[in-house]
Design an enzyme around this catalytic site. Structure first.
Site, PDB file in Angstrom:
ATOM      1  N   LYS A 173       0.852  -1.193   0.000  1.00 31.70           N
ATOM      2  CA  LYS A 173       0.000   0.000   0.000  1.00 31.70           C
ATOM      3  C   LYS A 173       0.881   1.234   0.000  1.00 31.70           C
ATOM      4  O   LYS A 173       1.578   1.529   0.971  1.00 31.70           O
ATOM      5  CB  LYS A 173      -0.924   0.040   1.222  1.00 31.70           C
ATOM      6  CG  LYS A 173      -1.882   1.218   1.125  1.00 31.70           C
ATOM      7  CD  LYS A 173      -2.636   1.465   2.400  1.00 31.70           C
ATOM      8  CE  LYS A 173      -2.230   2.712   3.129  1.00 31.70           C
ATOM      9  NZ  LYS A 173      -2.139   3.956   2.352  1.00 31.70           N
ATOM     10  N   GLU A 248       9.051  -0.110  11.323  1.00 29.55           N
ATOM     11  CA  GLU A 248      10.094   0.922  11.243  1.00 29.55           C
ATOM     12  C   GLU A 248       9.403   2.254  11.477  1.00 29.55           C
ATOM     13  O   GLU A 248       8.702   2.758  10.607  1.00 29.55           O
ATOM     14  CB  GLU A 248      10.743   0.911   9.853  1.00 29.55           C
ATOM     15  CG  GLU A 248      11.392  -0.394   9.481  1.00 29.55           C
ATOM     16  CD  GLU A 248      12.635  -0.694  10.285  1.00 29.55           C
ATOM     17  OE1 GLU A 248      13.147   0.221  10.958  1.00 29.55           O
ATOM     18  OE2 GLU A 248      13.082  -1.841  10.256  1.00 29.55           O
ATOM     19  N   CYS A 282      13.085   9.705   8.871  1.00 30.21           N
ATOM     20  CA  CYS A 282      12.931   9.024  10.166  1.00 30.21           C
ATOM     21  C   CYS A 282      14.210   9.127  10.979  1.00 30.21           C
ATOM     22  O   CYS A 282      14.171   9.119  12.185  1.00 30.21           O
ATOM     23  CB  CYS A 282      12.540   7.584   9.949  1.00 30.21           C
ATOM     24  SG  CYS A 282      13.663   6.747   8.843  1.00 30.21           S
ATOM     25  N   GLU A 379       8.222  14.352  17.692  1.00 33.50           N
ATOM     26  CA  GLU A 379       8.821  14.320  16.356  1.00 33.50           C
ATOM     27  C   GLU A 379       8.193  15.415  15.486  1.00 33.50           C
ATOM     28  O   GLU A 379       6.975  15.500  15.385  1.00 33.50           O
ATOM     29  CB  GLU A 379       8.584  12.939  15.729  1.00 33.50           C
ATOM     30  CG  GLU A 379       9.416  12.714  14.486  1.00 33.50           C
ATOM     31  CD  GLU A 379       9.114  11.386  13.787  1.00 33.50           C
ATOM     32  OE1 GLU A 379       7.962  10.923  13.856  1.00 33.50           O
ATOM     33  OE2 GLU A 379      10.036  10.841  13.159  1.00 33.50           O
TER      34      GLU A 379
HETATM   35  P1  NAD Z   1       1.588   7.351   9.042  1.00 29.61           P
HETATM   36  O1  NAD Z   1       1.873   6.382  10.111  1.00 29.61           O
HETATM   37  O2  NAD Z   1       0.502   8.345   9.232  1.00 29.61           O
HETATM   38  O3  NAD Z   1       1.247   6.639   7.651  1.00 29.61           O
HETATM   39  C1  NAD Z   1       2.056   5.658   7.109  1.00 29.61           C
HETATM   40  C2  NAD Z   1       1.215   4.733   6.264  1.00 29.61           C
HETATM   41  O4  NAD Z   1       0.284   4.064   7.100  1.00 29.61           O
HETATM   42  C3  NAD Z   1       0.389   5.420   5.176  1.00 29.61           C
HETATM   43  O5  NAD Z   1       0.433   4.625   4.005  1.00 29.61           O
HETATM   44  C4  NAD Z   1      -1.014   5.425   5.765  1.00 29.61           C
HETATM   45  O6  NAD Z   1      -2.039   5.422   4.802  1.00 29.61           O
HETATM   46  C5  NAD Z   1      -1.005   4.127   6.526  1.00 29.61           C
HETATM   47  N1  NAD Z   1      -2.019   4.047   7.575  1.00 29.61           N
HETATM   48  C6  NAD Z   1      -2.576   5.055   8.292  1.00 29.61           C
HETATM   49  N2  NAD Z   1      -3.471   4.568   9.166  1.00 29.61           N
HETATM   50  C7  NAD Z   1      -3.489   3.225   8.999  1.00 29.61           C
HETATM   51  C8  NAD Z   1      -4.198   2.168   9.634  1.00 29.61           C
HETATM   52  N3  NAD Z   1      -5.092   2.388  10.596  1.00 29.61           N
HETATM   53  N4  NAD Z   1      -3.938   0.905   9.230  1.00 29.61           N
HETATM   54  C9  NAD Z   1      -3.035   0.649   8.265  1.00 29.61           C
HETATM   55  N5  NAD Z   1      -2.343   1.614   7.629  1.00 29.61           N
HETATM   56  C10 NAD Z   1      -2.549   2.889   7.993  1.00 29.61           C
HETATM   57  O7  NAD Z   1       2.990   8.016   8.777  1.00 29.61           O
HETATM   58  P2  NAD Z   1       3.266   9.269   7.919  1.00 29.61           P
HETATM   59  O8  NAD Z   1       2.803  10.436   8.716  1.00 29.61           O
HETATM   60  O9  NAD Z   1       2.768   9.061   6.539  1.00 29.61           O
HETATM   61  O10 NAD Z   1       4.876   9.187   7.880  1.00 29.61           O
HETATM   62  C11 NAD Z   1       5.666   9.758   8.837  1.00 29.61           C
HETATM   63  C12 NAD Z   1       6.110   8.770   9.883  1.00 29.61           C
HETATM   64  O11 NAD Z   1       6.854   7.701   9.298  1.00 29.61           O
HETATM   65  C13 NAD Z   1       7.059   9.435  10.852  1.00 29.61           C
HETATM   66  O12 NAD Z   1       6.736   9.088  12.172  1.00 29.61           O
HETATM   67  C14 NAD Z   1       8.411   8.877  10.453  1.00 29.61           C
HETATM   68  O13 NAD Z   1       9.374   8.944  11.430  1.00 29.61           O
HETATM   69  C15 NAD Z   1       8.076   7.507  10.022  1.00 29.61           C
HETATM   70  N6  NAD Z   1       9.136   6.948   9.161  1.00 29.61           N
HETATM   71  C16 NAD Z   1       9.924   5.933   9.635  1.00 29.61           C
HETATM   72  C17 NAD Z   1      10.944   5.410   8.861  1.00 29.61           C
HETATM   73  C18 NAD Z   1      11.811   4.279   9.351  1.00 29.61           C
HETATM   74  O14 NAD Z   1      12.405   3.597   8.543  1.00 29.61           O
HETATM   75  N7  NAD Z   1      11.928   4.044  10.630  1.00 29.61           N
HETATM   76  C19 NAD Z   1      11.154   5.908   7.587  1.00 29.61           C
HETATM   77  C20 NAD Z   1      10.349   6.935   7.136  1.00 29.61           C
HETATM   78  C21 NAD Z   1       9.324   7.426   7.937  1.00 29.61           C
END
Ligand code: NAD
Length: 487
Positions: A173, A248, A282, A379
Site C-alpha cells: 500500500k 520501522e 525518520c 517528532e
Molecule cells: P503514518 O503512520 O501516518 O502513515 C504511514 C502509512 O500508514 C500510510 O500509508 C497510511 O495510509 C497508513 N495508515 C494510516 N493509518 C493506517 C491504519 N489504521 N492501518 C493501516 N495503515 C494505515 O505516517 P506518515 O505520517 O505518513 O509518515 C511519517 C512517519 O513515518 C514518521 O513518524 C516517520 O518517522 C516515520 N518513518 C519511519 C521510517 C523508518 O524507517 N523508521 C522511515 C520513514 C518514515
C-alpha cells in the site's frame, strides 16, 4: 492531469474510487489516483495467495527468482530519472535527493537478487540414530507492506527486495500522500516479468485501505514504516490473523558533538542530518547535544549554513530544501515550533512559515537549553533542530537516551575510547560515529523502543520473510513396533 492506476493480479486498474493528489510546491491538484478500499484489498490479497501456492512463481527456482530481481533492478536504474521526477512532483522531495536515492534503490534490488539463492535450510545433528532431520526455509506467506510518503521507492525496496528473494508474494500500500512513484514502479514490475499476483501495488487511505490490509485473514506478515500511533493500529489488526510484524517507526535521534570534534565537518553532517528531505526523514538528527564550551561556536556555524540554504522549487536542481509534503505536515511543524517557543525555547534561525503558495517551512534551530520544550520529545518530521548542551560525557549519554524512541544517533569526537563507550551506551538501532545518514543494502537498519522492531537491509531481513519447516525422516528399514504390545 496525470492519471495513475493500481496494479492487482498483473492488471492495471482504476480502483474502487478516485482521489486527487496535490503538488506540495504549489498546493494545486496535479494527478488523479486510484483509491483502493476493502474489495480491492481483498482481490489483491487473494491474487497474492493464489500466486504463492498455485502460480508459476511457486515453481521457479531461487536462482530464477534472483534473475527476475536483477531485471527489476536494471529497470529501476534505467527509469530512475522518471521515477525521481514523479516522486519530486508528488511529494515535494527535491530532485537532487530523489534522483540520487532512486539510483541507489536499484542496488538494493541487486543485493536481494544475489541473496535469493543463498537462503539455505540446514541439516540437524539430531540425537537419534535412525533419523535424518532437516530444516527447510519456505516463504512466510503473503506479505502486506504499508509505507509513508517520504522515500516510498526506497522504503518499499527494503521490503519488496527481501520478500521476493525469500519467495513471498505481496500487497504493497503506497501512501495516499504522493503515491505516484510507487504506482509507476508497478509498470517496471510488470515489464520485468513477475507472474501475475506476485507483486500487487495499490493506494488508499489508512483507516479504509491500510486497516483492511492489516487485518486480512490471508496476510502472514506485515512490514510497516510510518508513525508509532499507526503502528499500534496495525499491530491490533494483525492480531486478527496473528500475523508477524516488522515496524520501522519514527525517531528523535540525538546528534552528539564533543568539543574535540572537527566542528566544520560535524556541522555539515548536522545540516544534512536535519535539513535534508526538509527534515522528513525518520533518522533526522533532530536533537543536537553539544558540549557547552563549543556550543556558541557550533551554533554560529550552523546558523550561517542554515541561512545559506537555497529554498525553492523541488524540481530545480539548485534547490537544497523544498516544501513539506502536505499542508497537514506544514501546520504540524508550525504549531510545534510555536508551542516550543511558548515553552521558552529560543529561535536561533527560521521558525516562521513563509507567505505564498506551497507547503514550505524554513530550516529552523531552537535553543532549548534549560527548557522543558516539547521540541525535545515530539517528532517534527520537518526541518527543525532542537539544541541542548552538556558538560560531561555521562551527561551527554543521559540526554541522548532521554527519549522513548531509539532509531538513530550520531557521535562526533576524535577520542576513540569515548566513541567506543558511547556506541555501547546509546540505546538506538544505529550509531554513526563521525558521520551521519549513511545507509547500505548490506547494513541492517531498524529501531529500539517506540522506533519499532525488526530490521531492514542485510541478509537477516530476507530470513524474516521465511519460516522454517522441520522434516523428520526415519532411515531404519526395521518396521515400527506396535506401540500397544508390551515388551
Ligand atoms: P503514518 O503512520 O501516518 O502513515 C504511514 C502509512 O500508514 C500510510 O500509508 C497510511 O495510509 C497508513 N495508515 C494510516 N493509518 C493506517 C491504519 N489504521 N492501518 C493501516 N495503515 C494505515 O505516517 P506518515 O505520517 O505518513 O509518515 C511519517 C512517519 O513515518 C514518521 O513518524 C516517520 O518517522 C516515520 N518513518 C519511519 C521510517 C523508518 O524507517 N523508521 C522511515 C520513514 C518514515
Amino acid at each position: 492531469m496525470q492519471r495513475f492506476q493500481s496494479y492487482i493480479n498483473g492488471e492495471f486498474l482504476d480502483g474502487e474510487a478516485r482521489f486527487q493528489s496535490i503538488d506540495p510546491a504549489t498546493g494545486d491538484v496535479w494527478a488523479d489516483m486510484p483509491e483502493a478500499r476493502e474489495a480491492d484489498v481483498d482481490n489483491a490479497v487473494n491474487a497474492a495467495e493464489r500466486a504463492l501456492y498455485e502460480g508459476p512463481w511457486a515453481r521457479l527456482t531461487a536462482t530464477q527468482r534472483g534473475k527476475l530481481l536483477y531485471k527489476l533492478a536494471d529497470l529501476v536504474a534505467a527509469n530512475a530519472q522518471k521515477l525521481a521526477e514523479l516522486e519530486t512532483r508528488d511529494t515535494g522531495k527535491i530532485i537532487r535527493e530523489t534522483s540520487a536515492q532512486i539510483a541507489y534503490v536499484a542496488d538494493y534490488y541487486r543485493y536481494y537478487a544475489g541473496i535469493a539463492d543463498k537462503i539455505e535450510g540446514s541439516y540437524l545433528p539430531i540425537d537419534k540414530p535412525d533419523m535424518d532431520v532437516w530444516l527447510r526455509r519456505e516463504p512466510i506467506g503473503v506479505a502486506a507492506m504499508v509505507v509513508p510518503w517520504n522515500s516510498q521507492l526506497f522504503l518499499s525496496a527494503v521490503k519488496i527486495g527481501p520478500a521476493l528473494a525469500a519467495g513471498c508474494t505481496m500487497v504493497i500500500k503506497a501512501s495516499e500522500d504522493g503515491p505516484a512513484p510507487l504506482l509507476e514502479f508497478a509498470r517496471l514490475v510488470h515489464e520485468a516479468g513477475f507472474p501475475a499476483g506476485v507483486v500487487n501495488i495499490l493506494t488508499g487511505f489508512g483507516p479504509s485501505c491500510g486497516a483492511a490490509l492489516a487485518r486480512h485473514p490471508k496476510v502472514a506478515h506485515i512490514a510497516f514504516t510510518g508513525g508509532p500511533e499507526t503502528a499500534r493500529h496495525i499491530v491490533r489488526n494483525s492480531a486478527e490473523n496473528l500475523a508477524s510484524t516488522s515496524l520501522e517507526l519514527g525517531g528523535k535521534s540525538p546528534f552528539i558533538v564533543f568539543a574535540d570534534a572537527d566542528l566544520e565537518s560535524a556541522a555539515n553532517a548536522q545540516v544534512a542530518g536535519i535539513f535534508a528531505a526538509t527534515g522528513q526523514s525518520c533518522v533526522a538528527g533532530s536533537r543536537l547535544i553539544v558540549e557547552r564550551s563549543v556550543k556558541d561556536t557550533f551554533l554560529s556555524i550552523l546558523k550561517h549554513k542554515a541561512e545559506a540554504i537555497r529554498i525553492g522549487a523541488p524540481l530545480d536542481m539548485a534547490t537544497e530544501v523544498g516544501p513539506l509534503a502536505t499542508k497537514r505536515q506544514q501546520d504540524h511543524v508550525a504549531a510545534l515550533v510555536e508551542k516550543s517557543v511558548g515553552s521558552g525555547a529560543r529561535l536561533v534561525v527560521g521558525g516562521h512559515r513563509p507567505d505564498g503558495n506551497g507547503y514550505y517551512f524554513p530550516p529552523t534551530i531552537l535553543d532549548c537549553d534549560g527548557v522543558a520544550s516539547p521540541s525535545l520529545t515530539e517528532e517534527f518530521f520537518g526541518p527543525v533542530l532542537s539544541v541542548v548542551s552538556f558538560e560531561t560525557e555521562a551527561e551527554a549519554l543521559k540526554l541522548a537516551n532521554d527519549t522513548r524512541y531509539g532509531l538513530a544517533s550520531g557521535v562526533f569526537t576524535q577520542n576513540l575510547t569515548r566513541a567506543h563507550r558511547l556506541m555501547k551506551g546509546i540505546r538506538a538501532g544505529v550509531v554513526w560515529v563521525n558521520t551521519y545518514r549513511a545507509v547500505s543494502p548490506i547494513a541492517p537498519f531498524g529501531g529500539f523502543g517506540l522506533s519499532g522492531h525488526g530490521r531492514e537491509g542485510g541478509i537477516a531481513a530476507a530470513l524474516d520473510y521465511t519460516r522454517t519447516k522441520t522434516i523428520w525422516l526415519r532411515t531404519s528399514d526395521d518396521p515400527i513396533p506396535d506401540p500397544f504390545v508390551m515388551r
